[in-house]
Design an enzyme around this catalytic site. Structure first.
Site, mmCIF file in Angstrom:
data_model
loop_
_atom_site.group_PDB
_atom_site.id
_atom_site.type_symbol
_atom_site.label_atom_id
_atom_site.label_comp_id
_atom_site.label_asym_id
_atom_site.label_seq_id
_atom_site.Cartn_x
_atom_site.Cartn_y
_atom_site.Cartn_z
ATOM 1 N N PRO A 46 -57.985 28.571 -16.086
ATOM 2 C CA PRO A 46 -57.851 28.742 -14.636
ATOM 3 C C PRO A 46 -58.710 29.932 -14.171
ATOM 4 O O PRO A 46 -58.699 30.973 -14.828
ATOM 5 C CB PRO A 46 -56.360 29.045 -14.446
ATOM 6 C CG PRO A 46 -55.896 29.566 -15.773
ATOM 7 C CD PRO A 46 -56.790 28.975 -16.824
ATOM 8 N N GLY A 72 -59.734 33.169 -11.861
ATOM 9 C CA GLY A 72 -59.000 34.194 -11.103
ATOM 10 C C GLY A 72 -57.594 34.420 -11.606
ATOM 11 O O GLY A 72 -56.705 34.785 -10.852
ATOM 12 N N ALA A 73 -57.362 34.195 -12.900
ATOM 13 C CA ALA A 73 -56.003 34.326 -13.426
ATOM 14 C C ALA A 73 -55.898 35.429 -14.475
ATOM 15 O O ALA A 73 -54.870 35.571 -15.121
ATOM 16 C CB ALA A 73 -55.544 32.990 -14.013
ATOM 17 N N GLY A 74 -56.982 36.178 -14.684
ATOM 18 C CA GLY A 74 -56.927 37.267 -15.665
ATOM 19 C C GLY A 74 -57.133 36.797 -17.087
ATOM 20 O O GLY A 74 -56.868 37.537 -18.030
ATOM 21 N N GLY A 127 -60.122 35.738 -18.239
ATOM 22 C CA GLY A 127 -61.525 35.880 -18.602
ATOM 23 C C GLY A 127 -62.358 34.642 -18.364
ATOM 24 O O GLY A 127 -63.345 34.401 -19.071
ATOM 25 N N SER A 141 -64.458 33.815 -15.911
ATOM 26 C CA SER A 141 -65.860 33.987 -15.513
ATOM 27 C C SER A 141 -66.694 34.521 -16.675
ATOM 28 O O SER A 141 -67.827 34.092 -16.881
ATOM 29 C CB SER A 141 -65.995 34.850 -14.251
ATOM 30 O OG SER A 141 -65.917 36.196 -14.563
ATOM 31 N N ALA A 146 -66.162 33.966 -19.867
ATOM 32 C CA ALA A 146 -66.355 32.855 -20.805
ATOM 33 C C ALA A 146 -67.433 31.914 -20.275
ATOM 34 O O ALA A 146 -68.252 31.392 -21.039
ATOM 35 C CB ALA A 146 -65.039 32.113 -21.023
ATOM 36 N N ASP A 188 -64.121 41.453 -21.355
ATOM 37 C CA ASP A 188 -63.928 39.993 -21.314
ATOM 38 C C ASP A 188 -65.062 39.286 -22.049
ATOM 39 O O ASP A 188 -64.836 38.337 -22.807
ATOM 40 C CB ASP A 188 -63.914 39.485 -19.863
ATOM 41 C CG ASP A 188 -62.683 39.911 -19.097
ATOM 42 O OD1 ASP A 188 -61.988 40.838 -19.555
ATOM 43 O OD2 ASP A 188 -62.412 39.327 -18.036
#
Ligand code: PMV
Length: 301
Positions: free
Chosen positions: A86, A88-90, A92, A94, A96, A137
Site C-alpha cells: 500500500p 503512503g502506509a509507512g 517503504g 516508494s 521499493a 527505506d
C-alpha cells in the site's frame, strides 16, 4: 527485479537527524521488468498509470530522475512495475518502487551494481517524494534482512537469534512522509532541547534492541518497541486510530507495538510471541474491518 517493502522496528524520525535505526525487509514489495521500446515509459500495473518522463507530476519527475542516472547513449525503455504494497502506509512503497525500477533499468542495460550502490542511486527517485530521505527505506528495499542504519554510513546487516513474528496493521489513514518529517523538523527548531532528548532516547532504545535481537530476548525487545512508541507519540506522529490498533494488539498479547514509518496514519507493527498469535491478531483485526497481515523476519535474509 524485486525490491522489498520494509518495516522500521525502531528509530524512525530520529534517523533523519543522525541517530541509528533498525529496519527489516519484508517479503512483499515491488517487482519491475524493463524492455526496449520506441519511447521511455513507466507503467504502474495495479494503479493503471502510464507515465512519460516529461510530465510534471511527481511520478513522472521521479522516473525522469532515475533515467538521468543512466548513460546518455542508451535505447528507449519501457518499465512495468507491479506494486504489491500500500502506498503512503509507512511500508517503504516508494523506495521499493525506486529500487525495483532502477534495478530493472540496469538489468535491461547490462549495468551491474551492488545492492548498496543501487539503494544509493535510487535515492534520486525518493528525493522527488520525500525531500531529504535518510535512505533507510531504500537500503532495506535493496538489501533485505535486518539492518542497522545510520545516515551517511554503510548499512550494517545484523544476525538475529530467533525469527520475529510481526503483525502489520494499516490505519487506512493516508499520510505523507514529507509532511510528517517537516512537522518533526519544525518541533526540533522550536524546542531543540526537548526534541534532541527524544532522539537520544530513541537512539538508546535502538542500541538495547540490537542486544535483544542478538540474544533472542523478544520480551525485552517488545518493551523497547513500546517505549519507542511513547517517544514517537511525544513527537505527535501517532493518531487516535493508530492508538486503537496498538491498544488492541497489546490486549491480544503483543510483546510490543508501535507506529512504524512516518506516522500521522499509515501502519503500526506488533511483535508477537509466535506465528499462531500473529495470525490470531490478524483475524481479530479482520473481524473489525482492519487490513492487517502477519509476517516473519527470518534470522537470515
Ligand atoms: O516512508 P516512511 O513512512 O516509511 O518513513 C520513513 C522513515 C522516516 O524516518 C520517517 C523518514 C526517513 O527518511 O528516514
Amino acid at each position: 527485479m524485486f525490491a522489498r517493502g520494509k518495516v522500521i522496528l525502531l528509530g524512525e524520525h530520529a534517523v533523519v537527524h543522525g541517530r541509528p535505526a533498525l529496519v527489516a525487509g519484508l517479503d512483499r514489495g515491488v517487482e519491475a521488468h524493463a524492455t526496449s521500446n520506441d519511447r521511455d515509459v513507466l507503467c504502474v500495473v495495479p494503479w493503471n498509470r502510464e507515465v512519460a518522463p516529461t510530465g510534471d507530476d511527481p511520478l513522472s519527475r521521479a522516473f525522469q530522475a532515475l533515467l538521468a542516472t543512466l548513460p546518455a547513449a542508451r535505447p528507449r525503455i519501457k518499465v512495468d512495475a507491479n506494486v504489491m504494497l500500500p502506498p503512503g502506509a509507512g511500508l517503504g512503497c516508494s523506495a521499493a518502487m525506486g529500487v525495483a525500477i532502477l534495478g530493472a533499468l540496469h538489468e535491461a542495460l547490462g549495468i551491474e551494481r551492488e545492492p548498496r550502490m543501487l539503494a544509493e542511486e535510487s535515492l534520486a527517485w525518493e528525493r522527488v517524494f520525500h525531500g531529504q530521505p535518510s535512505g533507510i527505506d531504500s537500503a532495506a528495499a535493496a538489501i533485505g534482512g535486518v539492518l542497522a542504519f545510520r545516515r551517511g554510513e554503510p548499512p550494517e546487516s545484523l544476525t538475529i537469534r530467533k525469527p520475529l513474528s510481526l503483525v502489520i496493521a494499516d490505519s487506512d489513514e493516508p499520510s505523507s512522509t514529507k509532511s510528517m518529517v517537516d512537522q518533526v523538523r519544525r518541533q526540533l527548531e522550536r524546542t531543540p532541547a526537548r526534541v534532541e532528548t527524544v532522539f537520544d532516547g530513541i537512539a538508546a532504545l535502538v542500541q538495547s534492541a540490537r542486544i535483544a535481537l542478538d540474544s533472542g530476548d523478544h520480551v525485552h525487545l517488545g518493551s523497547l518497541l513500546n517505549l519507542c512508541h511513547a517517544l514517537l507519540s511525544s513527537l505527535m506522529v501517532s493518531t487516535t486510530r493508530l492508538e486503537d490498533l496498538i491498544g488492541l494488539a497489546r490486549e491480544q498479547g503483543a510483546l510490543g507495538a508501535k507506529v512504524t514509518g512516518a506516522g500521522g496514519g499509515g501502519c503500526m507493527v506488533a511483535l508477537m510471541r509466535s506465528t499462531e498469535d500473529a495470525h490470531a491478531l490478524v483475524d481479530r483485526y479482520a473481524a473489525t474491518g482492519v487490513q492487517a497481515f502477519a509476517t516473519t523476519v527470518s534470522p537470515s535474509p
